[in-house]
Design a protein around this motif. Structure first.
Motif: not given
Lengths: 113, 318
Positions: B155-164
């Motif tokens: 999930d953190a990887d998915r979040i980081r993909a947004t640049g946040v």
């Protein structure tokens, strides 16, 4: 609910208090558990025995004082007893209730040696 | 009543010892009975800002007359019968967590950070809703994420993909985030002053309700594929939340779900609950959610220096 983590929190309180108040064993603990606290007393008792194994509270007795749920009914303008958060007012059958008590999970007292 | 000698001192009361009365004071009591007692029990209330000690022959009377302790050794005061003593604790079981939460809350307040604790069952679309929110708001607001899951950093990887920026907390066997973990995550994340911090809790509609993280609001996410009676099946969570997002509203034509009934159930457990219907997939209703975030953030930032600084930096309207 998360009865195991509650038991671990309990044990942590025991250990802190044992250092502060100089006792070696916990013999009995009295907990106040509200009807609306979301805690299942049977699960708590089960977790308690498991968590206390091999600790200063091994073999100790867990006494649960269950406290009733209370709420303020806006329509009746009075305090009423409820046994669940989604329960209607026993007086008017409405749901305009503000919970006022019964969500506590407190350690009241320890018997120690 | 004492179970050994039958003396009736259980009825006696100690002045100033109402069970919840802990006004700032320091005092000492000695009790005398008609017959002699050769030992005393000590009670300490050391976790309060003051200390008060009692010496008296029976543990039970210090409780006032509220509780019956049964017939155990605690009620026996004959010398030699029991070496046990009573200590009063009067602590919330979750007191430690609550202290960490208060520290987090103070720190977030000081930095003008709006922290939202997102709670839901697994599969409600919480992470999809969050990633869409981040993508839509990242050019307008400073954002950060603390991501809680039992295992994996997916999930953190998915979040980081947004640049946040995101910090993953793996709780291992834990069924919820606690305030101590969040405090450490804040140390690492160092969110910007005036930012919005989303804390995505472990997917679980039960346990996270009891664990305050120091957030400003709990936001419960419920998807319409779950059944409209979830708020009364899991009342604690919906009671603890300030906002409910009814997600996957784009699927309404395909599932049996009574939106009005669901909201009515939710308000049974929490009459003040605000409800927004959204779809993270189609984008329907998301503007309302963003408006809520903006308004909540600004309300908390009134008079706070972070508001002026941050909004001067991003050029967003105040």
């Amino acid at each position: 609910m998360h009865e195991m983590s509650l038991c671990e929190s309990l044990l942590q309180v025991f250990e802190d208090e044992a250092r502060r108040q100089h006792f070696g064993h916990v013999k009995t603990v009295w907990l106040e558990i509200g009807a609306l606290s979301g805690v299942e007393p049977a699960a708590l008792a089960f977790g308690y025995d498991v968590v206390c194994r091999g600790t200063l509270a091994e073999g100790s007795r867990l006494e649960i004082i269950e406290t009733p749920g209370t709420a303020w009914c806006l329509q009746c303008a009075g305090e009423v007893a409820i046994d669940a958060r989604h329960a209607p007012c026993p007086g008017c059958g409405g749901y305009q209730l503000q919970v006022t008590g019964g969500d506590e999970m407190r350690i009241r007292e320890l018997e120690v040696a | 009543m004492c179970t050994v000698c039958g003396c009736g001192e259980g009825e006696s009361r100690i002045e100033g010892h109402e069970p919840h009365d802990h006004a700032a004071h320091d005092h000492h009591h000695d009790h005398e009975h008609a017959h002699a007692h050769s030992h005393a029990h000590d009670h300490d209330h050391g976790h309060h800002a003051h200390a008060h000690d009692h010496d008296h022959a029976h543990d039970v009377q210090v409780r006032g007359d509220d509780h019956d302790y049964g017939q155990g050794p605690a009620r026996a005061h004959a010398p030699g019968l029991s070496q046990a003593r009573m200590v009063q604790i009067e602590q919330d079981i979750l007191g430690k967590n609550d202290r960490y939460a208060a520290a987090n809350r103070g720190r977030l307040m000081q930095h003008g950070i709006l922290a939202l604790n997102l709670v839901s069952s697994p599969g409600s679309g919480k992470t999809s809703l969050l990633t869409r929110t981040l993508s839509d708001l990242k050019n307008e607001l400073a954002l950060g994420v603390i991501e809680g899951d039992q295992q994996t950093s997916n999930d953190a990887d998915r979040i980081r993909a947004t640049g946040v920026r995101a910090i993953q907390i793996n709780t291992g066997k834990g069924c919820h985030l606690d305030a101590h973990q969040v405090g450490h995550a804040l140390d690492h994340l160092q969110p910007d002053d005036g930012s919005v911090l989303f804390i995505e809790n472990v997917g679980n509609l039960v346990c996270p309700a009891a664990f305050d993280l120091g957030e400003a609001h709990k936001v419960a996410i419920l998807s319409i594929t779950e059944g409209e009676d979830k708020p009364i099946k899991y009342p604690d969570m919906f009671h603890a939340a300030d906002l409910m997002l009814l997600n996957k509203i784009d699927l309404l034509p395909y599932v049996q779900f009574d939106v009005e009934q669901c909201i009515e159930y939710a308000r049974r457990v929490n009459p003040g609950l605000q409800v927004l219907t959204v779809s993270a997939t189609s984008g329907e209703g998301m503007d309302d959610w963003y408006a809520w975030i903006r308004a909540t953030r600004q309300a908390r930032l009134i008079g706070h220096p972070a508001l002026k600084r941050k909004d001067a930096a991003t050029g967003a309207a105040v």
